[in-house]
Design a protein around this motif. Structure first.
Motif, mmCIF file in Angstrom:
data_model
loop_
_atom_site.group_PDB
_atom_site.id
_atom_site.type_symbol
_atom_site.label_atom_id
_atom_site.label_comp_id
_atom_site.label_asym_id
_atom_site.label_seq_id
_atom_site.Cartn_x
_atom_site.Cartn_y
_atom_site.Cartn_z
ATOM 1 N N MET A 190 97.741 62.938 20.454
ATOM 2 C CA MET A 190 97.499 63.612 20.036
ATOM 3 C C MET A 190 96.703 63.987 19.727
ATOM 4 S SD MET A 190 99.411 62.613 16.900
ATOM 5 C CE MET A 190 101.142 62.970 17.892
ATOM 6 N N ASN A 191 95.195 63.921 20.351
ATOM 7 C CA ASN A 191 93.953 64.901 21.106
ATOM 8 C C ASN A 191 94.906 65.734 21.558
ATOM 9 O OD1 ASN A 191 91.103 64.515 20.756
ATOM 10 N ND2 ASN A 191 91.467 64.680 22.672
ATOM 11 N N ARG A 192 95.715 65.813 22.536
ATOM 12 C CA ARG A 192 96.240 66.971 22.755
ATOM 13 C C ARG A 192 96.596 67.626 21.912
ATOM 14 N NH1 ARG A 192 97.240 63.233 27.116
ATOM 15 N NH2 ARG A 192 99.242 63.168 26.437
ATOM 16 N N ILE A 193 97.582 67.076 21.026
ATOM 17 C CA ILE A 193 98.185 68.144 20.487
ATOM 18 C C ILE A 193 97.349 68.766 19.220
ATOM 19 C CG2 ILE A 193 99.471 67.937 18.127
ATOM 20 C CD1 ILE A 193 101.225 65.541 19.749
ATOM 21 N N LEU A 194 96.137 68.052 18.939
ATOM 22 C CA LEU A 194 95.273 68.609 18.554
ATOM 23 C C LEU A 194 94.844 69.739 18.734
ATOM 24 C CD1 LEU A 194 94.157 68.953 14.873
ATOM 25 C CD2 LEU A 194 92.052 67.289 16.365
ATOM 26 N N GLU A 195 93.640 69.812 20.092
ATOM 27 C CA GLU A 195 93.313 70.041 20.878
ATOM 28 C C GLU A 195 94.234 71.381 20.929
ATOM 29 O OE1 GLU A 195 90.797 72.919 23.535
ATOM 30 O OE2 GLU A 195 90.591 71.196 21.905
#
Length: 80
Positions: free
Chosen positions: A32-37
């Motif tokens: 999810m962090n990578r998606i947000l990034e």
């Protein structure tokens, strides 16, 4: 005495399962962090409103995963 060993083995199996679920939950949070990034680098510069709209889902999921990680971590600490 063997009942005690069986119970102890069952507890160990449960703890291993909980640790595996915790690891999977952490991986999901990282995703999810990578998606947000990605949204931040690709969408935000082009369209702030679209970024805000698209970021809602990952942010909600990140909060849910964070809460789950906190619960599981406390449970593992208490079981130790």
């Amino acid at each position: 005495m063997s009942l005690g060993i069986k119970a102890e083995n069952k507890i160990i199996q449960i703890m291993k399962k909980d640790e595996a679920i915790l690891a999977q939950t952490i991986e999901q949070l990282e995703l999810m962090n990578r998606i947000l990034e990605h949204l931040r680098t690709e969408i935000l510069p082009k369209n702030r409103k679209m970024f805000a709209l698209m970021a809602e889902g990952p942010l909600d999921e990140m909060q849910r995963l964070h809460d789950e990680i906190e619960q599981r971590t406390h449970a593992l600490v208490e079981a130790a």
